[in-house]
Motif scaffolding. Structure first.
Motif, PDB file in Angstrom:
ATOM      1  N   LEU A  19       0.824  -1.206   0.000  1.00 61.73           N
ATOM      2  CA  LEU A  19       0.000   0.000   0.000  1.00 61.73           C
ATOM      3  C   LEU A  19       0.858   1.256   0.000  1.00 61.73           C
ATOM      4  N   ILE A  20       1.894   1.275   0.826  1.00 58.71           N
ATOM      5  CA  ILE A  20       2.791   2.428   0.875  1.00 58.71           C
ATOM      6  C   ILE A  20       3.532   2.587  -0.443  1.00 58.71           C
ATOM      7  N   MET A  23       1.073   3.997  -3.107  1.00 58.83           N
ATOM      8  CA  MET A  23       0.792   5.406  -2.865  1.00 58.83           C
ATOM      9  C   MET A  23       1.995   6.278  -3.202  1.00 58.83           C
ATOM     10  N   THR A  24       3.196   5.811  -2.885  1.00 61.54           N
ATOM     11  CA  THR A  24       4.398   6.580  -3.194  1.00 61.54           C
ATOM     12  C   THR A  24       4.609   6.690  -4.700  1.00 61.54           C
ATOM     13  N   SER A  27       2.041   9.063  -6.170  1.00 62.73           N
ATOM     14  CA  SER A  27       2.352  10.446  -5.815  1.00 62.73           C
ATOM     15  C   SER A  27       3.503  10.991  -6.654  1.00 62.73           C
TER      16      SER A  27
END
Length: 106
Positions: A19-20, A23-24, A27
């Protein structure tokens, strides 16, 4: 094969890392698109970073109005959900008083 998300599943370490990472990457990708569009428009480096980090700096009056309407709809929805929940739940004090009265009579 269809994959579904189990909402009740406990998030483990691997899922959190995925998930991280997603998202990174999203972004970074979106930030690079903003910077490249500003570069194509011929803005200076300082103004490119400023507009990428603060989107309210480049918003117009109509966009502020739409943002205000979205916040207003969100607040009305939250208040409606709270009132609906409050209306559906039975009052706690009355039920405990009735239990105490029934126990004393019996």
């Amino acid at each position: 094969m269809i994959y579904t998300i189990n909402i009740n599943a406990i998030i483990k370490g691997v899922t959190v890392v995925k998930l991280i990472l997603v998202m990174t990457l999203l972004s970074i990708g979106l930030f690079s698109v903003i910077i490249s569009m500003d570069l194509l428009m011929g803005l200076t480096k300082k103004s490119m970073i400023a507009t990428a980090l603060n989107p309210f700096k480049v918003m117009e009056a109509t966009e502020y109005f739409i943002l205000f309407l979205l916040f207003l709809v969100y607040i009305v929805d939250m208040v409606g959900a709270y009132l609906n929940k409050k209306r559906q739940s039975p009052p706690q004090q009355n039920s405990t008083q009735q239990n105490n009265e029934g126990a004393s009579k019996g």
